[in-house]
Design a protein around this motif. Structure first.
Motif: not given
Length: 454
Positions: A51-53, A61-73
């Motif tokens: 559901t979420m990236f 210092v400009g690091g690249k981060y991706i947060v991954v999350s979700g929900i219970y269906l």
């Protein structure tokens, strides 16, 4: 979901809408390659990790981060069984320019990295490092909360210099179909508002005061902010923010919808005037106004044609009830050009020419410069388990129109979840996910790609 709902942008140079070939790879081999799985998670029953990236800034210092999350269906997503969903784990990937990555969740969030629902990412305490906020997520947003309906609580993760983010509970019980971040009261601090008109006002240090949704009885008809999607912008350049609600409920007790509406607010942030926008694309041929076809799940504010006025993108999919209780892959992006004085032209047919009708809608888009012309383009990413057509790049032509860049080579990596581009200069790696045997695996491409108009 993939998204940064608060991002605004303009157009890119030349040309009209429509088609073209695949993006050109910056590597010699145009076939995408990937490193071994960056992160493998056992996926509990009912948990949707697709559901979420969301991109985020967690260092200076400009690091690249991706947060991954979700929900219970699960049951908490159904109106007839208002049982709270359990919190879902958050994961944070750091992406490096060579395509390697690492799970840095514990370093940033500690051991209490769970969320009750959809997330938004912003710097709430003004230290230059992103924070995370999450509000309880529930569907069917058109009916007002009753005394026996579950109200969830939200959480916020605030950065602390040299330490992991601290997690605390937000004031005010609520549930949200969609949220966004904006400085609602013009005090220089980012606040939170959901699609039900509920607000969490920030004191600048990440401490939030809850304001319940308001029904203004002093107007005719009474104004009620309660719907599916929400976005915020100053559409008449007065210096004050206005709120856009999609799939608006007519009043606190009725379910029929008034489509997309812009609300003007007074100094107390109460709605005092409203402006109805053009009918959504999927409702154009509806003969019975009480039977809503279009489920308008999200909206985005952006100056598409760079004329100094904010325009709107509305993202929709068919209402399941209008398709024999089946969700279908007919997502659309509606383009609404601001002509001033609350008048908007629906230019979708020319602006998004050749938009395929069998593409799953992106619940949260990313506006990002993909082709290096300093103009924000549109990336649409969404879980896609069959067609391979959900993840798309639309390049802005600087005139309120978009040209689609084919994603055939990117789809070739075999992702059955969303894909998100991670930029390193004018080239992009891709974070993507695969689902198999009750596990979610996250990958990062080691080849990087450039986007061009064709």
């Amino acid at each position: 979901m993939i998204g940064a709902l608060t991002a605004c942008g303009g157009g890119g140079g030349g040309g009209g809408g429509g088609g073209g070939g695949p993006p050109t790879s910056a590597a010699t081999d145009p076939t995408p390659t990937s490193v071994s799985a960056s992160l493998i998670l056992n996926t509990p029953a009912g948990l949707n990790y697709s559901t979420m990236f969301m991109p985020a800034k967690f260092d200076a210092v400009g690091g690249k981060y991706i947060v991954v999350s979700g929900i219970y269906l699960a049951s908490g997503n159904i109106e007839s069984a208002p049982i709270p969903n359990p919190d879902a784990p958050i994961r944070i990937l750091k992406v490096n320019s060579d395509g390697t990555s690492a799970d840095v969740t514990a370093k940033i969030l500690g051991d209490n990295a769970t969320t009750p629902g959809n997330i938004d990412i912003a710097d709430f305490n003004g230290d230059g490092i992103d924070d995370i906020v999450s509000l309880y997520t529930k569907d069917f947003p058109f009916v007002d909360m009753s005394g026996n309906e579950f109200r969830g609580v939200g959480a916020v993760f605030l950065s602390r210099p040299g330490l992991t983010h601290s997690r605390s509970v937000l004031a005010g019980e609520s549930w949200s179909h969609n949220t966004t971040v904006a400085d609602l009261n013009n005090d220089g601090s980012l606040d939170i508002i959901n699609s039900r008109g509920q607000k969490w006002l920030n004191n600048g240090r990440g401490n939030f005061t809850f304001h319940d949704h308001l029904y203004n009885l002093n107007t005719s008809p009474g104004l009620w902010m309660n719907g599916s999607g929400v976005c915020v912008g100053d559409f008449n350049n007065t210096g004050r923010k206005q709120v856009v609600i999609t799939d608006l409920a007519v009043d606190p007790t009725q379910a029929p919808i008034a489509d997309t509406v812009i609300f003007e607010l007074d100094s107390s942030l109460s709605p005092v005037a409203s402006h109805t926008l053009p009918v959504p694309v999927l409702d154009r041929n509806t003969t019975d106004p009480t039977k809503e076809v279009s489920h308008d799940v999200r909206c985005v504010t952006t100056d598409l044609n760079r004329d100094g006025k904010l325009d709107l993108l509305v993202l929709s999919r068919p209402n399941a009830q209008s398709r024999n209780n089946r969700w279908t892959d007919e997502g659309r992006v509606q383009v609404l050009i601001n002509r001033g004085n609350w008048m908007f032209d629906d230019t979708t047919d020319t602006a998004m020419a050749n938009y395929p009708t069998n593409v799953s809608i992106s619940y949260t888009p990313v506006t990002i410069d993909l082709d290096g012309d300093s103009i924000l383009d549109l990336w649409l990413g969404n879980p896609d388990f069959s067609s391979g057509k959900a993840n798309q790049a639309w390049l802005n032509n600087d005139s309120g129109t978009f040209t689609r860049s084919s994603q055939s080579t990117i789809d070739g990596i075999g992702a059955n979840g969303p894909i998100i581009p991670v930029g390193f200069g004018n080239t992009f790696a891709f974070v993507y996910s695969k689902f198999s045997n009750s596990q979610t695996s996250f990958f990062v491409t080691s080849s990087k790609y450039t986007f061009k108009k064709y």
